[in-house]
Design a protein around this motif. Structure first.
Motif, short mmCIF file in Angstrom:
data_model
loop_
_atom_site.label_atom_id
_atom_site.label_comp_id
_atom_site.label_asym_id
_atom_site.label_seq_id
_atom_site.Cartn_x
_atom_site.Cartn_y
_atom_site.Cartn_z
N ASN A 70 2.54 6.51 5.41
CA ASN A 70 3.48 6.28 4.30
C ASN A 70 4.37 7.51 4.13
OD1 ASN A 70 4.82 5.45 2.05
ND2 ASN A 70 3.01 5.16 0.76
N LYS A 93 -1.06 -1.19 12.17
CA LYS A 93 0.27 -1.10 11.54
C LYS A 93 0.12 -0.90 10.04
CE LYS A 93 2.02 -4.87 13.58
NZ LYS A 93 3.01 -5.85 14.07
N PRO A 94 0.83 0.11 9.48
CA PRO A 94 0.69 0.39 8.04
C PRO A 94 1.62 -0.47 7.18
CG PRO A 94 2.11 2.03 9.07
CD PRO A 94 1.72 1.07 10.16
N ILE A 95 1.10 -0.91 6.03
CA ILE A 95 1.90 -1.62 5.04
C ILE A 95 1.72 -0.86 3.72
CG2 ILE A 95 2.25 -3.81 3.81
CD1 ILE A 95 0.34 -4.10 6.93
N CYS A 96 2.83 -0.52 3.08
CA CYS A 96 2.79 0.31 1.86
C CYS A 96 3.30 -0.49 0.66
CB CYS A 96 3.67 1.54 2.03
SG CYS A 96 3.27 2.49 3.50
#
Lengths: 231, 231
Positions: B49, B63-66
């Motif tokens: 993030n 996979k990052p989700i913020c």
């Protein structure tokens, strides 16, 4: 679709109203734009958006929907026969929603401050830097969002294109009034190309207000703010 | 689902982390909670993030989700086999999104101010009024959102339940520390009943932090804020 079924309470030049209108154009939905007096607010506006009392409001089948990004998602979900506005992949949707929220929460407040700074008055370096940083982040995000095509949404205008594109007229006002360059071929080549594609798109080109008209509008707002008694 | 595939970068007691965790529980998704040090931020958090450097971050398939509301929508769209979190009707979805955004943008900032006011220090009437007004608006919205069932989402916990419910521990902290009543049988009977149903739901009950632990946590934050040199 009869024009009476879909109404937009709006005002020419508002970036947030532009979002609703572009989304309706993408879906080829006929609508009636009810120009609002933002000083003396209409009964219809106060009744339709009692929490914020702000434009845009979309009225569909007599039910009001408020907040521009909520409206764009609603339009995408109701008129499913038209081109999709949100990406189809959940991860791509999350990325588009993330950046759209970033624009409204973190980036636009700085843009707004500069738009409301009178010609000749000092634009704070810090505020300008915040705007430039946001554009660089979006420049960097562009090829990640968009594997092919001219838009963040790919070959067609999508959610993030609408979210960012509606602020292009504000950037033009800043560039002209303060003699600055914000979108720059050297620093933001992706965004420069994107802005050209966005503004010439069929769903957008008749919606973008003229920069000079917006400058006049900003001048009226600035004068009003300056006339307010200070606390 | 292997626990390594879904990770939440979080911290016990954070209302925003609670949102992600409740959504995963509703969908019966196994996950690994990676407790974050919020003073010395981990490389993983900074990499995942880079814009906000904040929790929660959901990492799914690397996979990052913020952003908590983006994460909840992502979870709903990826694990479609579990119960739906967003309402199925586009208008109901728009209303849920509107109120969730209202909570984060307009209401929670006042809640936060009071949570970070030390015991014995004056809570400003204006700030308290803002919190009360928000609760009255939600009290009024409850029967409109919910034709039947115990939740804003109807018979099951939905998007707006998660968005508001994660702030219940903060309200309890305020009530206990400042000896106030915020949720009140006389003024907010719908919300009182709703809060009880929410906190005893299977997806929620092990996630709600103890009020006394949160009070200790708030005290540490208040001390840190007071120790900062004033500008």
């Amino acid at each position: 679709m009869s024009t009476t079924e879909v109404k937009v309470l709006g005002s020419t030049g508002s970036p947030f109203v532009m979002r609703a209108v572009i989304a309706l154009n993408i879906k080829s939905v006929d609508y009636e734009l009810l120009e609002q007096n933002l000083v003396v607010k209409s009964e219809l506006l106060l009744k339709s958006n009692p929490i914020y009392k702000k434009i845009p409001v979309l009225i569909h089948a007599d039910k009001p929907i408020c907040e521009s990004l909520v409206i764009v998602q609603y339009i995408d979900e109701v008129w499913t026969c038209g081109p999709s506005i949100l990406p189809s992949d959940p991860y791509d949707r999350a990325i588009a929603r993330f950046w759209a929220a970033y624009l409204d929460d973190k980036w636009f407040p700085s843009v707004r401050v500069i738009v409301l700074t009178a010609e000749g008055d000092e634009v704070k370096k810090e505020t300008l830097q915040q705007v430039a940083t946001g554009l660089e982040l979006l420049e960097d995000a562009f090829p990640k969002c968009n594997k092919d095509g001219n838009f963040f949404g790919g070959e067609r205008i999508g959610y993030l294109d609408i979210a960012l594109g509606c602020f292009l007229p504000c950037l033009r006002v800043i560039e002209k009034v303060h003699n600055l360059k914000l979108l720059d071929e050297a620093k933001t080549p992706n965004l420069c190309k994107w802005a050209e594609s966005f503004c010439s798109d069929a769903a957008v080109k008749d919606v973008i207000p003229e920069t000079d008209k917006l400058i006049e509008f900003a001048k009226v707002l600035i004068a009003k703010i300056k006339a307010r008694p200070s606390n």
